[in-house]
Every structure is written in structure tokens, then in C-alpha cells.
Design an enzyme around this catalytic site. Structure first.
Site, PDB file in Angstrom:
ATOM      1  N   ARG A  79      28.544  40.179  37.452  1.00  0.00           N
ATOM      2  CA  ARG A  79      27.531  39.152  37.612  1.00  0.00           C
ATOM      3  C   ARG A  79      26.662  39.749  38.848  1.00  0.00           C
ATOM      4  O   ARG A  79      26.717  40.403  39.572  1.00  0.00           O
ATOM      5  CB  ARG A  79      27.873  37.953  38.136  1.00  0.00           C
ATOM      6  CG  ARG A  79      28.767  37.539  39.241  1.00  0.00           C
ATOM      7  CD  ARG A  79      29.078  36.183  39.610  1.00  0.00           C
ATOM      8  NE  ARG A  79      29.382  36.439  41.080  1.00  0.00           N
ATOM      9  CZ  ARG A  79      29.614  35.262  41.842  1.00  0.00           C
ATOM     10  NH1 ARG A  79      29.373  33.963  41.180  1.00  0.00           N
ATOM     11  NH2 ARG A  79      30.067  35.298  43.049  1.00  0.00           N
ATOM     12  N   THR A 116      20.618  37.003  40.286  1.00  0.00           N
ATOM     13  CA  THR A 116      20.615  35.986  39.388  1.00  0.00           C
ATOM     14  C   THR A 116      21.887  35.181  38.893  1.00  0.00           C
ATOM     15  O   THR A 116      21.744  34.142  38.475  1.00  0.00           O
ATOM     16  CB  THR A 116      19.890  36.614  38.233  1.00  0.00           C
ATOM     17  OG1 THR A 116      20.915  37.425  37.182  1.00  0.00           O
ATOM     18  CG2 THR A 116      18.810  37.316  38.013  1.00  0.00           C
ATOM     19  N   ASP A 137      36.025  36.954  47.586  1.00  0.00           N
ATOM     20  CA  ASP A 137      35.825  37.824  46.324  1.00  0.00           C
ATOM     21  C   ASP A 137      37.140  38.248  45.936  1.00  0.00           C
ATOM     22  O   ASP A 137      37.666  39.385  46.712  1.00  0.00           O
ATOM     23  CB  ASP A 137      34.740  39.014  46.829  1.00  0.00           C
ATOM     24  CG  ASP A 137      34.672  39.829  45.521  1.00  0.00           C
ATOM     25  OD1 ASP A 137      35.320  40.100  44.597  1.00  0.00           O
ATOM     26  OD2 ASP A 137      33.358  40.013  44.929  1.00  0.00           O
ATOM     27  N   ASP A 192      37.551  42.052  45.363  1.00  0.00           N
ATOM     28  CA  ASP A 192      37.753  43.070  46.503  1.00  0.00           C
ATOM     29  C   ASP A 192      38.834  42.783  47.271  1.00  0.00           C
ATOM     30  O   ASP A 192      39.437  43.859  47.649  1.00  0.00           O
ATOM     31  CB  ASP A 192      36.339  42.643  47.454  1.00  0.00           C
ATOM     32  CG  ASP A 192      35.189  43.164  47.106  1.00  0.00           C
ATOM     33  OD1 ASP A 192      34.985  44.348  46.313  1.00  0.00           O
ATOM     34  OD2 ASP A 192      34.002  42.617  47.473  1.00  0.00           O
TER      35      ASP A 192
END
Ligand code: URA
Length: 212
Positions: A107, A111, A203, A206
Site C-alpha cells: 500500500r 494515499t 506492522d 515487519d
């Protein structure tokens, strides 16, 4: 939020316990990845509960009997790269005969739009029950884009498995793909301005791959 009928909230003490370990910021990458795989296996039990069976004759050490064998629909496990890989690895332990497809989407951090960069699916995807996996259903843009790809390639039956979802992501999927069943271990409160789920677990990519 009122949870739509297409959303299966899988609640089990083991899942709740393991999810709390994932949420903990001190859980290290190796453990995080292993727990993610374990949760995929536990949730797989629910996702696959309607798999068709056929009878199978078997000889035990004592006598002949009839047992059961999974039949009918072939399966495809499809991780959204990269965080989906750990869930796919867990499911593949349950379903070694399933084929694996990959969908690459990231992503845009500004945005939050889904950018597709890769997909490779089993040739006979039309005939397979597709289990699309991504640990986090956040904005829903990646899952929506992945489902768009699967449908365009002819997939007829798609289930989406995630660990953590939120109202925004569920709304996005049920708006564009109301036919897709979503399996989640929890529906968290909300998204923050950067598209992260709160309270969430950070995340997932990650944390699985130790890249931060
Ligand atoms: N993706 C993640 O890995 N975590 C979030 O909270 C949202 C999207």
C-alpha cells in the site's frame, strides 16, 4: 459495529491467548512468526469445517472398517505478499495437498491505495476453493484488490482469512465483495491516520520478517 453475517469471528481461548502474545511489542520475530502459523492452523479448523468428505475403506491392525477422506473441491492457499506468507505456511501444514498462489500488493504509505505488482496463481484456479490470507484487514484496499484479481482469473469460491480486522476493512470488503466470507480472530476498534489498526499489533510484515 454490528458484525455482518459474512464475517466469522472465531473465538477460542487459545486464539485469544496467542493473539495477546502477538500484540505484545516485546514478542520477537521468530516467536511472532511461529504464533502466526499456529493461529492459522487453529483458524483453519473453522475455515475448512464444511469440506466435503467421501467414505474410505481402511484396515486397522484389528479389522476392516470405513473411515473418511477429504474429497471434491481442490484447494488453493493464496497469501497476499508478504505478511500473508506466515499464515499460508501454517495452513499448508494442515493441507499439504493444496496449491499455493501468490498476490503481491503493497500500500502506498501516503494515499493508502493498494498497488498491485505481481500475481501467480494455480492454472486451474477456477476449480479450487481459494483461501486468501493476510494477517491484517485494515483499510481493506489490499484484500479488495486481491479478490478483484482472483475473480478476474475465474475463482468462484473465495474465503478470506485474517487474524485482526477492523470495522473499516470489513465495510470495504462487504461493500465490494459481499459474497466473500471473512474469518477473523478479532475485530479491533479502528484505524489510525496511517492506516494501522488500533490497538492492533503493529506492522505484521515487519514483525514476521524482522525488518524493523
Ligand atoms: N498492516 C499491518 O501490518 N498492520 C496494520 O495495523 C495495518 C495494516
Amino acid at each position: 459495529m454490528k458484525i455482518p453475517e459474512s464475517v466469522h469471528l472465531i473465538e477460542h481461548p487459545l486464539l485469544k491467548h496467542k493473539l495477546t502474545m502477538l500484540r505484545d511489542k516485546n514478542t520477537r520475530s521468530k516467536e511472532f512468526r511461529e504464533i502466526t502459523e499456529e493461529m492459522a492452523m487453529l483458524m483453519g479448523y473453522e475455515v475448512l469445517k464444511n469440506l466435503p468428505l467421501k467414505k474410505k475403506k481402511v484396515i486397522t491392525p484389528l479389522e476392516r472398517t470405513t473411515g473418511w477422506q477429504i474429497s471434491g473441491k481442490k484447494l488453493a492457499i493464496i497469501p497476499i505478499l508478504r505478511a500473508g506468507i506466515a499464515l499460508a505456511d501454517g495452513l499448508k501444514k494442515l493441507l499439504p495437498m493444496a496449491k499455493t498462489g501468490h498476490i503481491g500488493i503493497f500500500r502506498d504509505p501516503k494515499t493508502l491505495k493498494a498497488i498491485r505488482y505481481y500475481h501467480k496463481l494455480p492454472k486451474d484456479i477456477k476449480k479450487r476453493l481459494c483461501i486468501l490470507v493476510d494477517p491484517m484487514l485494515a483499510t481493506g484496499h489490499s484484500a479488495k484488490a486481491a479478490i478483484d484479481i482472483l475473480k478476474k482469473e475465474g475463482a468462484k469460491t473465495i474465503k478470506f482469512l485474517c487474524l485482526v480486522s477492523c470495522p473499516e476493512g470489513i465495510k470495504e470488503i462487504t461493500k465490494y465483495h459481499p459474497d466473500i466470507e471473512i474469518y477473523t480472530a478479532v475485530v479491533d476498534r479502528q484505524l489510525n491516520d496511517h492506516g494501522y489498526i488500533l490497538p492492533g499489533l503493529g506492522d505484521a510484515g515487519d514483525r514476521i520478517f524482522g525488518t524493523k
